[in-house]
Design a protein around this motif. Structure first.
Motif, PDB file in Angstrom:
ATOM      1  N   ALA A 130      40.988 -41.448  -6.936  1.00  0.00           N
ATOM      2  CA  ALA A 130      42.349 -41.860  -6.585  1.00  0.00           C
ATOM      3  C   ALA A 130      42.367 -42.555  -5.231  1.00  0.00           C
ATOM      4  O   ALA A 130      41.731 -42.121  -4.274  1.00  0.00           O
ATOM      5  N   GLY A 131      43.095 -43.657  -5.164  1.00  0.00           N
ATOM      6  CA  GLY A 131      43.292 -44.365  -3.909  1.00  0.00           C
ATOM      7  C   GLY A 131      42.217 -45.371  -3.558  1.00  0.00           C
ATOM      8  O   GLY A 131      42.338 -46.076  -2.544  1.00  0.00           O
ATOM      9  N   VAL A 132      41.165 -45.483  -4.367  1.00  0.00           N
ATOM     10  CA  VAL A 132      40.076 -46.409  -4.059  1.00  0.00           C
ATOM     11  C   VAL A 132      40.416 -47.801  -4.595  1.00  0.00           C
ATOM     12  O   VAL A 132      40.660 -47.966  -5.794  1.00  0.00           O
ATOM     13  N   THR A 133      40.431 -48.779  -3.716  1.00  0.00           N
ATOM     14  CA  THR A 133      40.671 -50.165  -4.128  1.00  0.00           C
ATOM     15  C   THR A 133      39.534 -51.096  -3.724  1.00  0.00           C
ATOM     16  O   THR A 133      39.454 -52.228  -4.195  1.00  0.00           O
ATOM     17  N   SER A 134      38.642 -50.622  -2.852  1.00  0.00           N
ATOM     18  CA  SER A 134      37.575 -51.480  -2.336  1.00  0.00           C
ATOM     19  C   SER A 134      36.364 -51.541  -3.255  1.00  0.00           C
ATOM     20  O   SER A 134      35.493 -52.403  -3.074  1.00  0.00           O
ATOM     21  N   ARG A 135      36.285 -50.641  -4.224  1.00  0.00           N
ATOM     22  CA  ARG A 135      35.173 -50.616  -5.159  1.00  0.00           C
ATOM     23  C   ARG A 135      35.709 -50.530  -6.582  1.00  0.00           C
ATOM     24  O   ARG A 135      36.808 -50.016  -6.825  1.00  0.00           O
ATOM     25  N   ALA A 136      34.885 -51.035  -7.524  1.00  0.00           N
ATOM     26  CA  ALA A 136      35.290 -51.037  -8.929  1.00  0.00           C
ATOM     27  C   ALA A 136      34.105 -50.622  -9.780  1.00  0.00           C
ATOM     28  O   ALA A 136      32.937 -50.758  -9.372  1.00  0.00           O
ATOM     29  N   VAL A 137      34.400 -50.114 -10.953  1.00  0.00           N
ATOM     30  CA  VAL A 137      33.347 -49.749 -11.893  1.00  0.00           C
ATOM     31  C   VAL A 137      32.484 -50.978 -12.162  1.00  0.00           C
ATOM     32  O   VAL A 137      32.979 -52.082 -12.386  1.00  0.00           O
ATOM     33  N   GLY A 138      31.179 -50.777 -12.107  1.00  0.00           N
ATOM     34  CA  GLY A 138      30.232 -51.863 -12.314  1.00  0.00           C
ATOM     35  C   GLY A 138      29.663 -52.440 -11.036  1.00  0.00           C
ATOM     36  O   GLY A 138      28.678 -53.190 -11.080  1.00  0.00           O
ATOM     37  N   ASP A 139      30.239 -52.118  -9.882  1.00  0.00           N
ATOM     38  CA  ASP A 139      29.709 -52.615  -8.618  1.00  0.00           C
ATOM     39  C   ASP A 139      28.308 -52.059  -8.370  1.00  0.00           C
ATOM     40  O   ASP A 139      28.045 -50.861  -8.572  1.00  0.00           O
ATOM     41  N   ARG A 140      27.419 -52.911  -7.914  1.00  0.00           N
ATOM     42  CA  ARG A 140      26.093 -52.493  -7.468  1.00  0.00           C
ATOM     43  C   ARG A 140      26.196 -52.161  -5.984  1.00  0.00           C
ATOM     44  O   ARG A 140      26.597 -53.004  -5.174  1.00  0.00           O
ATOM     45  N   VAL A 141      25.832 -50.938  -5.617  1.00  0.00           N
ATOM     46  CA  VAL A 141      26.039 -50.493  -4.244  1.00  0.00           C
ATOM     47  C   VAL A 141      24.829 -49.770  -3.683  1.00  0.00           C
ATOM     48  O   VAL A 141      24.005 -49.217  -4.414  1.00  0.00           O
ATOM     49  N   GLY A 142      24.737 -49.798  -2.360  1.00  0.00           N
ATOM     50  CA  GLY A 142      23.830 -48.939  -1.638  1.00  0.00           C
ATOM     51  C   GLY A 142      24.636 -47.871  -0.927  1.00  0.00           C
ATOM     52  O   GLY A 142      25.837 -48.041  -0.663  1.00  0.00           O
ATOM     53  N   LEU A 143      24.004 -46.758  -0.613  1.00  0.00           N
ATOM     54  CA  LEU A 143      24.684 -45.622   0.015  1.00  0.00           C
ATOM     55  C   LEU A 143      24.371 -45.571   1.495  1.00  0.00           C
ATOM     56  O   LEU A 143      23.204 -45.602   1.895  1.00  0.00           O
ATOM     57  N   VAL A 144      25.413 -45.480   2.307  1.00  0.00           N
ATOM     58  CA  VAL A 144      25.268 -45.329   3.750  1.00  0.00           C
ATOM     59  C   VAL A 144      25.208 -43.837   4.073  1.00  0.00           C
ATOM     60  O   VAL A 144      25.958 -43.040   3.495  1.00  0.00           O
TER      61      VAL A 144
END
Length: 340
Positions: free
Chosen positions: A75-89
């Protein structure tokens, strides 16, 4: 609640093993990431052995060098979407209440070191050595196209650190950069320094790494600080290995007004020469990640093909073997666990 297979450290000093555990879900402000690759860092070894703590509570799923795909958003997440390739900080957030957090400093490893209760992926909360991990959306970075998960994973820590350290030293056109140690971080620091256009010198006491250092971009390879001085010295010395004795020796080759950047964690005593430091106005800079902008740059440089991590890839079922290779210093140069 669904389940997943995770690489777990059962207790302090115990062997890594694969267990079936409950899978996480994305809470408010979080994303759920299906992990495709996770790197093993020296920090993971030191947490397992008890040399560093960071609030780890065993049994523990480590892994702060993660890369994967967003499969759910909270809930509340707008900066990421399903399918995004990401690295973890590594640092998800500070506590927001302690004296350091009230200073409103940017979130980076300085926050992690000074906050009373930071949230650290794979250090005091479950990390990337599981099939899935739930993290703050703000603690992810979009991966550039063309960069594989296996290569992105180690860049999330040692690559990040190497590039940040170089930027922290702020070398100027015509200056020379020396890298002490050709290992997990050092082999990346050499490539980043060369990609940035600087005359690059490798300092290594390992004869078997001399040819490799040249292949990685070193214009010159020397064995110690005396040889570095005889070769004209360096304006920036990047300390990337786990030996303070090695960097103290390399001080001999630091030019007047030079900068020594300490990035490799070492546990032996650091003894530096007082008179040359004073008379030559040499600076010592401690440096970790320094800010998210440097991570973005480090990933982009690698995606452009200018930096390539050297990795040994192991399936999750061989995680204990991968850990042992890292702990014994036998890996060339980063071990990566795949979770597919």
């Amino acid at each position: 609640m669904s389940q997943m297979r995770s690489v777990v450290v059962p207790a302090l000093g115990a062997h890594w093993e694969v267990r079936t555990v409950e899978a996480p879900e994305a809470g408010p402000g979080q994303v759920l990431v299906k992990v495709h690759a996770s790197g093993i860092c020296g920090t993971d070894v030191w947490i397992t052995e008890g040399k560093l703590a960071f609030g780890a509570d065993f049994p523990m799923t480590l892994g702060h060098e993660g890369a994967g795909e967003v499969v759910a958003v909270g809930a509340g997440v707008t900066s990421r979407a399903v399918g995004d390739r990401v690295g973890l900080v590594t640092l998800q957030t500070g506590c927001g209440r302690c004296a350091w957090c009230r200073r409103k400093e940017p979130l980076d490893f300085v926050t992690a070191a000074n906050c009373e209760r930071p949230v650290l992926t794979g250090m005091n909360v479950a990390g990337a050595n599981g099939e899935y991990v739930a993290v703050s959306a703000e603690a992810t970075v979009l991966l550039p196209e063309g960069l594989s998960y296996e290569h992105a994973a180690p860049l999330m820590c040692v690559g990040y650190t190497a590039w940040s350290g170089l930027r922290r030293a702020d070398p100027q056109p015509g200056e020379r950069v020396a890298v002490s140690g050709v290992g997990g971080m050092g082999h990346l620091a050499l490539q980043y320094a060369k990609a940035a256009g600087f005359t690059t010198i490798a300092v290594t006491g390992s004869p078997d790494k001399r040819d490799l250092a040249h292949q990685l971009g070193a214009d010159l390879v020397v064995s110690n600080g005396a040889e570095l001085r005889e070769a004209g010295g360096a304006d920036v010395l990047m300390h990337t290995n786990s030996s303070n004795r090695a960097v103290a020796d390399a001080f001999q080759g630091v030019a007047p007004h030079g900068r020594v950047v300490l990035m490799g964690i070492a546990f032996d005593e650091l003894a530096v020469p007082n008179m040359p430091m004073i008379m030559n106005s040499i600076q010592i800079l401690g440096s970790a990640h320094n800010g998210p902008q440097y991570l973005t740059q480090a990933l982009q440089i690698a995606a452009a093909g200018k930096v390539t991590p050297m990795v040994e890839v192991y399936g999750k079922h061989r995680a204990a073997e991968a850990y042992q290779r890292t702990a014994e210093g036998k890996a060339r140069f980063r071990t990566v666990i795949t979770h597919d």
